[in-house]
Design an enzyme around this catalytic site. Structure first.
Site, PDB file in Angstrom:
ATOM      1  N   ARG A 245      57.974 -20.044  11.040  1.00  0.00           N
ATOM      2  CA  ARG A 245      57.382 -20.732   9.975  1.00  0.00           C
ATOM      3  C   ARG A 245      56.580 -21.957  10.507  1.00  0.00           C
ATOM      4  O   ARG A 245      57.294 -22.637  11.507  1.00  0.00           O
ATOM      5  CB  ARG A 245      58.352 -21.097   8.908  1.00  0.00           C
ATOM      6  CG  ARG A 245      58.453 -19.887   7.948  1.00  0.00           C
ATOM      7  CD  ARG A 245      57.377 -19.277   7.204  1.00  0.00           C
ATOM      8  NE  ARG A 245      57.752 -18.331   6.052  1.00  0.00           N
ATOM      9  CZ  ARG A 245      57.971 -16.907   6.429  1.00  0.00           C
ATOM     10  NH1 ARG A 245      57.634 -16.434   7.895  1.00  0.00           N
ATOM     11  NH2 ARG A 245      58.244 -16.112   5.662  1.00  0.00           N
ATOM     12  N   GLU A 274      49.041 -22.613   4.981  1.00  0.00           N
ATOM     13  CA  GLU A 274      48.407 -21.321   5.008  1.00  0.00           C
ATOM     14  C   GLU A 274      47.567 -20.736   3.911  1.00  0.00           C
ATOM     15  O   GLU A 274      48.265 -21.293   2.600  1.00  0.00           O
ATOM     16  CB  GLU A 274      49.490 -20.173   5.552  1.00  0.00           C
ATOM     17  CG  GLU A 274      49.882 -20.490   6.979  1.00  0.00           C
ATOM     18  CD  GLU A 274      50.819 -19.325   7.481  1.00  0.00           C
ATOM     19  OE1 GLU A 274      51.052 -18.596   6.754  1.00  0.00           O
ATOM     20  OE2 GLU A 274      51.335 -19.425   8.435  1.00  0.00           O
ATOM     21  N   HIS A 293      48.963 -15.407  10.944  1.00  0.00           N
ATOM     22  CA  HIS A 293      50.474 -14.823  10.603  1.00  0.00           C
ATOM     23  C   HIS A 293      50.697 -13.472  10.518  1.00  0.00           C
ATOM     24  O   HIS A 293      50.997 -12.863   9.411  1.00  0.00           O
ATOM     25  CB  HIS A 293      50.951 -15.402   9.100  1.00  0.00           C
ATOM     26  CG  HIS A 293      52.204 -15.777   8.721  1.00  0.00           C
ATOM     27  ND1 HIS A 293      52.737 -16.906   8.309  1.00  0.00           N
ATOM     28  CD2 HIS A 293      53.421 -15.096   9.481  1.00  0.00           C
ATOM     29  CE1 HIS A 293      54.198 -16.771   8.332  1.00  0.00           C
ATOM     30  NE2 HIS A 293      54.488 -15.680   9.003  1.00  0.00           N
TER      31      HIS A 293
END
Length: 345
Positions: A245, A274, A293
């Protein structure tokens, strides 16, 4: 058989025309059980609304956040099933208070993320992107300036010794690396011994590792875990990899360290904010690899995650305790027990 257990999927599994974005998200598991019906949210929102949940007993969640409002009318809702292993976008306390389980797909992501991390290790240490650019730009004779280094005799340090980190260590055994280091306050000596890793302090790991790979969840304790002071401990020729993360790493400090070559490079699959919809400042650096991601996204990954999430629904519909429960105390709460018995009778 009557479909008395209703499952809803968030809309982001499908495009604006309702066409599935992914080849297989495990829905065949639900299809084998006629007591389960399924539907898809009509629209994608950043946060799940109670109107979207409706009368569903379970929701399979790809990217939307699960807030207190999402579970504010929990009469029929038994579970919010995250499609993955991260749950920092879920208000677990609110779900617990509402007698709603939160589940993750433990184990389903281990191999693909591990493969991606190793791929990045090789790409970084062999200057893959730079060498690709040399050919594309006709700078063949510059190749001698970019000698790489092998994984052999180098040290991996993992922050977090969960399933992904353990699989990474397992897959790296044929590369001739030194004994891996691990920092994880919750890992037992037995688990470390089985993995072949040596448990050390975060400071020792950062000083001694050639590759620092982050595999811990984002919590209040891990937010900002890697800042300027921690980066300063790393070797000048070491690399940082983050497939966990973004909030775990102080991006300002990392950018400064990379720009000034205080560490050799980094690979980033996740970011503090994000989605990244404008060019990232990291894109201007030639010692960074970036992904949206999704570096570990494969057909196999989504199939296995989906099967695990759908199995949660099957188990609950049959009165069985599911795997991957984050807030296990909910299973014993009278409110949940009453609701579960009523909906699965």
């Amino acid at each position: 058989m009557k479909q008395n257990f209703k499952v809803a999927l968030t809309a982001d599994f499908y495009d604006s025309k309702g066409v599935a974005k992914y080849r297989d998200i495990g829905l065949s598991v639900l299809a084998e059980h006629p007591q389960i019906g399924q539907r898809v949210f009509k629209e994608h929102r950043q946060q799940i609304g109670t109107d979207q949940v409706g009368d569903a007993q379970g929701v399979i969640v790809l990217t939307p956040a699960v807030t207190a409002e999402s579970v504010s009318k929990p009469e029929n809702l038994l579970v919010m099933a995250r499609f993955g292993v991260g749950y920092d976008s879920v208000d677990v306390k609110a779900c617990t208070a509402a007698d709603v389980l939160v589940t993750i797909t433990t184990g389903a992501v281990d191999r693909p993320v591990a493969e991606a991390a190793i791929g990045w290790m090789i790409a970084l240490s062999h200057n893959l992107c730079i060498k690709d650019k040399l050919v594309r730009s006709g700078q063949w004779d510059e190749r001698s300036k970019y000698m790489g280094r092998e994984l052999r005799d180098r040290t991996l340090g993992v922050i977090g010794l969960g399933g992904i980190a353990r699989k990474t260590i397992e897959l790296l055994r044929g590369f001739g690396m030194k004994q891996p280091l691990a920092f994880d306050p919750f890992a037992s000596a037995e688990i470390a011994a089985q993995t072949g890793a040596r448990l050390v302090s975060l400071e020792e790991l950062l000083r001694d590792a050639d590759f620092v790979s982050i595999h811990c969840p984002l919590t209040e304790k891990t937010r900002g875990l890697i800042g300027a002071g921690e980066l300063a401990l790393m070797k000048p020729d070491a690399y940082l990899l983050n497939t966990a993360r973004g909030g775990i790493v102080d991006e300002d400090a990392l950018y400064d360290a990379l720009k000034n070559h205080r560490i050799s490079g980094a690979a980033l699959d996740c970011f503090a904010q994000e989605p990244v919809t404008a060019p990232s400042r990291f894109a201007g650096l030639d010692n960074v690899l970036l992904a949206p991601h999704s570096i570990a996204w494969t057909d196999e990954l989504f199939r296995d995650i989906g099967r695990a999430a759908c199995q949660v629904m099957v188990d609950l519909s049959l009165g069985r305790r599911p795997c991957g429960v984050v807030n296990r105390e909910v299973l014993e709460r009278p409110g949940f027990q009453e609701k579960w018995k009523r909906l699965c009778s």
